[in-house]
Write an enzyme that holds these catalytic residues in place. Sequence first.
Site: not given
Length: 403
Positions: A98, A293
């Site tokens: 992430d 992201d």
Amino acid sequence: MVQISQIGAVLAVCSTLTVAAPTKGKARFNVPQVAVPMKAVHHPAVAYARALHKFGMKVPKAVSDAARGSVPTTPTKDDEQYVTQVTVGQGKLNLDLDTGSGDLWVFSTETPKDQSQGHNLYMPTSKSKRLDGYSWEITYGDMSSAGGDVFLDTVSIGNVTASSQAVESAKKVSDQFAKDKATDGLMGLSFSVLNTVQPKPQTTFFDTVLKQLEKPLFTCTLKHGQPGSYDFGYIDDSKHSGEIAYTNVDNSQGWWGFTAESYSIGGGSNSTHSFHGAQHHGARGSSIDGIADTGTTLMLLSDDVVQEYYKQVQGAKNDQQQGGWVFPCDAKLPDFTLSISGYNAVVPGKFMNYQAVGSVCFGGLQSVGSSGGVPNIFGDVFLKSQFVVWDTEGPRIGFAPQA
């Protein structure tokens, strides 16, 4: 996950972090994702709510209601989730990588059995060092949460090992995480300032091993409907075509932030538009700021851009019951193109069909909302269309078509 209101406090502790200097090492390694069959499929509003809350945005009531009121469904034989295998301590765990967070948290033997059943577990040993008085806790927009204590332990990916990496051991997780058997935790790849450990934030795995790498960067080649891969310390030129277009990164808030100058929907000479509108979407003249992201599934942009896109999709509507934009599953979806430092990054229309919900399909492009100071989020819907370089020198981020 850090909210906008916390940024000042986060930046204040940034100077206390000790991050490995990017001196040249020799290590490079490839990390392929693996496909894990999904045991349950959540309503897409869950992913939408988590993304909004993750970046400190207000979660609209319709989105929250759709997320909380949804019931996981039985997946089809083709439903899979793509994760990365990481050795944490003595065991292998399936983790989500992430770039929008700075925490490495995992299910562990400290997690209650009724919450950890079906997961691979991190097992602290006599070689693990507990950080007394340290803790962490994360809450997402759908009210899922996790928290626990912190150990220093070995973490390995490929041929690189962090011998004293902060591992956040879950002592509690909500039902949403407990029922997601495909993943055993999360590895954050943002800048370390976003780490949420208290009383002192810890460095990410990437920052910990940075000086071991041949180059202070990693790349990702995420795929639509199949496993992708991450490469650390080098650029595999066989995975992209053409030149890599780089643009500066704004990491002042800990994220991989960059600027897109314009967008276009579909094709033709009349399709190009500049980003415009209110400053509350981070616009600077004709440009817009966004965050790359890998931990956000959807692409979230300003209301005006989203509305303009779905005007070109027959039958599309912002459905309050479903918590977002939906359309007939057989609708023709136009491509979406972002102009970034002169490079045109094309998201194929088929990527915008995120998931079926009943008789309609939920869009991969949703509104970022209208709260002040909110960022635009370029999540997996966008990133799966590109070969992406995340380079700490600069810092900068690069894009090229996938080979």
